[in-house]
Design an enzyme around this catalytic site. Structure first.
Site, mmCIF file in Angstrom:
data_model
loop_
_atom_site.group_PDB
_atom_site.id
_atom_site.type_symbol
_atom_site.label_atom_id
_atom_site.label_comp_id
_atom_site.label_asym_id
_atom_site.label_seq_id
_atom_site.Cartn_x
_atom_site.Cartn_y
_atom_site.Cartn_z
ATOM 1 N N ASP A 275 0.871 -1.166 0.000
ATOM 2 C CA ASP A 275 0.000 0.000 0.000
ATOM 3 C C ASP A 275 0.917 1.227 0.000
ATOM 4 O O ASP A 275 2.122 1.138 0.272
ATOM 5 C CB ASP A 275 -0.960 0.000 1.201
HETATM 6 C C1 BGC Z 1 -5.102 3.196 -0.016
HETATM 7 C C2 BGC Z 1 -5.158 2.200 -1.143
HETATM 8 C C3 BGC Z 1 -4.915 2.899 -2.452
HETATM 9 C C4 BGC Z 1 -3.593 3.639 -2.399
HETATM 10 C C5 BGC Z 1 -3.247 4.371 -3.682
HETATM 11 C C6 BGC Z 1 -3.875 4.084 -0.074
HETATM 12 O O1 BGC Z 1 -4.003 5.140 0.799
HETATM 13 O O2 BGC Z 1 -5.145 2.511 1.215
HETATM 14 O O3 BGC Z 1 -6.400 1.555 -1.154
HETATM 15 O O4 BGC Z 1 -4.962 1.984 -3.496
HETATM 16 O O5 BGC Z 1 -3.659 4.589 -1.356
HETATM 17 O O6 BGC Z 1 -4.005 5.493 -3.852
#
Ligand code: BGC
Length: 732
Positions: A275
């Site tokens: 993530d």
């Molecule tokens: C989120 C993810 C997301 C990623 C990219 C993170 O803050 O938890 O679900 O895909 O950001 O934007």
């Protein structure tokens, strides 16, 4: 000129260049032979890649935060991993996509938002999930992205989780099945889909620091099971590990999750991505993380120079770096990213909006319908529509998944919402206009609901009242189960003024309804997405039968929750990047795998509405249950439409006890549309894993008698039966 089109044109030029490059040098590039296996093709490319080039593929940018360093042809979006042009390795262009191609702050976007994930789960329909996935996968391609960060399949353990709207409810079989179908839909466009957030990222409060402590058997039979089903049947190219810790170790550096479970037990061949901002060191590589995403959010770009240094010092082997690269390239071949380069352009938002509308029409759940207040009569003389910005549009969820197409209206976000997200976005599909369009001679008056007395006065003079209430929710913040902004008071005032009141909920998930007994009808519309206002009106006026069924229990009070106080809620938190995070804390799960309906079955408590619940405008009856045993369990029964209208029902089959365990479990369901008086015999076979327990490092089916119930929801057993199932084991 439309900025989206300019960007699109740049991407189109780039992909054409890429395509022709690949084609002209095709003969030399043995890996471009589609007859070879994805593994063989990945190995052939690997032979040509230098060590530095391999490292270059293992960490990616967050274009939104690249500032002037962002190349002009790269869109403002979640992710970009530069490819290796000399070998025809494409750039990875990633967009968030829980509900559609996310707008990433682009103000003039044209992507089509689907209804929320929990709404999709309320359809109980894998075909709708596939079609929804296929639509957003197609839009990804048309908008120049080859990866969708879709696939949120964290179970709804707590109705207050701020991201429940992105996920698929509380049951592992339902969530896993619909997630798999969505992944297949997306990947049918040769666009990589992820599964996220691996694992047990079940609340937003303290998500960067909390430690989820859960017994392995309970974990395997709940949160991990949802992923297992989704990954096994969906084969996503990628899995994204979560921010939180699991059993003391960050999910993105957790060998149990990333190596033991995903790779050794499930034999999943794809690549793991972190993530955004979830990597804490190069040890993540040895634990099983293959790619660092959103590197601008980590303290260092760990998978660049520090990884090279770790290889030099022997902390990480060269073979592991090759393996990481192999898994990445292998997925790009398997999904078709090499063979089908994305080409921007050709969006058909009209047709795609209809896909979203059809999904929402199947997702809307009729919770109450006293005196057949619904369907509404088009000829009703005076209709009052109140509240919920119904004159503007339908509410949507915030955070990275936000899709804000042109025409969306944004209201100020509430106190405590993360500073990095946008406001409360309403998609431009006003229920008021859709109701007005159907009322012919009927008079429709609107009141915005801020002045309860004025709203009540309007309600008093109407024949029928439709009051809209909304609950905005966002990534980075958890929510209350009570409606915000005094809307409970509004509904109470309106229902007191006129009992012929239909309450339409646009909520992230389960909410409390202190006014439930006073309302004439209650409709859960979730976050309705593009053309959501139209879908709501079609259900209200009976143009489609309400056919959604709750994918999560609606508790009667917070006291019924496994953790009445949200862990970490007593600490000051605004979760997010650069914002204050609380001190680390543990979250325990005494409910184990008894999430939602399973815990109500055990405790005997009565929720507000049970899992699986939902009414139709007609009635259904079940009869003639025959349960067959053997290797697995098969239930056969007849469903009849006992009413005067055509309608759609979702009879559900639950295991109520086995030879050694008494745990209620959904083991299958069927969705049937019947004409008045029509009957159909359906057969539901339980996947063997749904009968098994996790024991001795594997799935074990105990031999003996299994009891099942067939009913319209988890709390109502219309038919009961039992059979003998043979003992056996299943691969992990
Ligand atoms: C989120 C993810 C997301 C990623 C990219 C993170 O803050 O938890 O679900 O895909 O950001 O934007």
């Amino acid at each position: 000129m439309h900025r989206g089109l300019v960007v699109g044109a740049c991407v189109a030029t780039l992909s054409l260049a890429l395509t022709s490059g690949v084609q002209s040098a095709g003969a030399a590039k043995a890996w471009m032979n589609p007859k070879l296996s994805p593994d063989a093709r990945a190995d052939l490319v690997l032979k040509e890649l230098t060590f530095d080039e391999q490292i270059g593929l293992l960490h990616g940018h967050f274009p939104t935060l690249m500032g002037p360093k962002k190349p002009a042809h790269i869109q403002q979006s979640a992710g970009w991993v530069p490819g290796v042009p000399r070998l025809g390795i494409p750039d990875l262009t990633e967009s968030d996509a829980s509900l559609g191609v996310a707008s990433a702050g682009r103000k003039d976007d044209d992507a089509t938002p689907l209804p929320s994930g929990v709404a999709l789960a309320a359809t109980w329909d894998a075909r709708t999930a596939f079609e929804s996935g296929a639509m957003i996968g197609k839009q990804a391609r048309q908008k120049g992205f080859n990866v969708l960060l879709n696939g949120g399949v964290n179970l709804l353990r707590d109705p207050r989780n701020g991201r429940n709207f992105e996920y698929l409810g509380e049951d592992p079989l339902l969530a896993g099945t619909l997630s798999a179908a969505t992944i297949r839909g997306i990947q049918s466009n040769h666009i990589v889909s992820t599964s996220k957030h691996f694992a047990i990222n079940d609340q937003e409060t303290g998500r960067m620091v909390l430690d989820a402590v859960i017994d392995e058997a309970a974990f395997r039979e709940s949160d991990l099971l949802a992923f297992e089903i989704a990954i096994e049947a969906g084969q996503p190219g990628s899995v994204m590990c979560a921010y939180n810790r699991v059993g003391g170790t960050y999910a993105c550096e957790n060998p149990f999750l990333l190596t033991k479970v995903l790779r050794d037990d499930w034999k999943w061949p794809g690549w793991t991505m972190s993530d955004w901002g979830a990597v804490h060191g190069v040890n993540a590589a040895t634990a099983g993380l293959d790619q660092e995403s959103g590197q601008q959010l980590d303290k260092q770009v760990f998978f660049d120079a520090p990884l090279k240094a770790a290889v030099k010092s022997g902390e990480v082997s060269k073979a592991r770096v090759r393996e990481m690269t192999h898994r990445y390239l292998r997925s790009l071949f398997a999904v078709g990213v090499f063979d089908h380069p994305v080409k921007a352009g050709g969006l058909d938002t009209k047709a795609d909006g209809l896909v979203a509308q059809r999904a929402e029409e199947q997702a809307i759940v009729l919770l109450k319908n006293e005196h057949s207040l619904l369907p509404m009569l088009a000829g009703a003389k005076q209709i009052a529509v109140i509240g919920g910005h119904a004159d503007v549009g339908v509410v949507s969820g915030g955070g990275s998944s936000q899709v804000a197409p042109l025409g969306s209206v944004s209201f100020a976000k509430p106190k405590g919402a993360p500073s990095w997200g946008g406001g409360q976005v309403y998609h431009p599909s006003a229920p008021l206009a859709a109701i007005q369009a159907r009322t012919g001679g009927g008079r429709v008056a609107f009141n915005d609901g801020t002045d309860h007395a004025a709203a009540a006065a309007l309600a008093h003079n109407a024949d029928v009242v439709v009051v809209f209430v909304t609950q905005w929710s966002t990534e980075g913040m958890d929510i209350s189960m009570s409606l915000p902004d005094g809307q409970d008071g509004l509904v109470s005032a309106v229902t007191a003024a006129n009992p012929n009141t239909i309450v339409v909920l646009e909520t992230a998930g389960p909410v409390l309804m202190p006014w439930r007994d006073k309302a004439g009808a209650i409709v859960e519309a979730w976050y309705p997405g593009a053309r959501g206002g139209e879908a709501i009106a079609r259900v209200l006026f009976g143009e489609v039968d309400p056919q959604g069924r709750l994918p999560a229990t609606f508790p009667a009070s917070e006291a019924q929750l496994a953790r009445p106080m949200l862990p970490g809620a007593d600490q000051a938190v605004v979760e997010g990047f650069g914002a204050a995070t609380p001190a680390p804390f543990e979250v325990h799960y005494p409910e184990g795998s008894d999430i939602g309906y399973r815990s109500y079955a055990k405790s005997g408590q009565t929720p507000l509405y049970p899992f699986g619940y939902g009414l139709s405008y007609t009635g259904f009856k079940y009869a003639g249950l025959k349960v067959a045993g053997g290797k697995t369990l098969t239930a056969t029964f007849t469903v009849s439409n006992t009413g005067k209208r055509a309608g759609t029902d979702t009879p559900q089959v639950y295991l109520t006890s086995g030879p050694k365990r008494h745990q209620q479990r959904l083991i299958g369901w069927s969705k049937v549309t019947l004409k008045p008086g029509e009957s159909r015999t359906v057969t539901v076979a339980a996947p063997r894993r749904m009968l098994a327990s996790w024991a001795d490092h594997g799935w074990k089916v105990d031999g003996g008698a299994y009891q099942v119930a067939v009913g319209p929801n988890a709390a109502t057993a219309s038919l009961k039966g039992s059979t003998k199932v043979a003992a056996g084991t299943l691969k992990p």
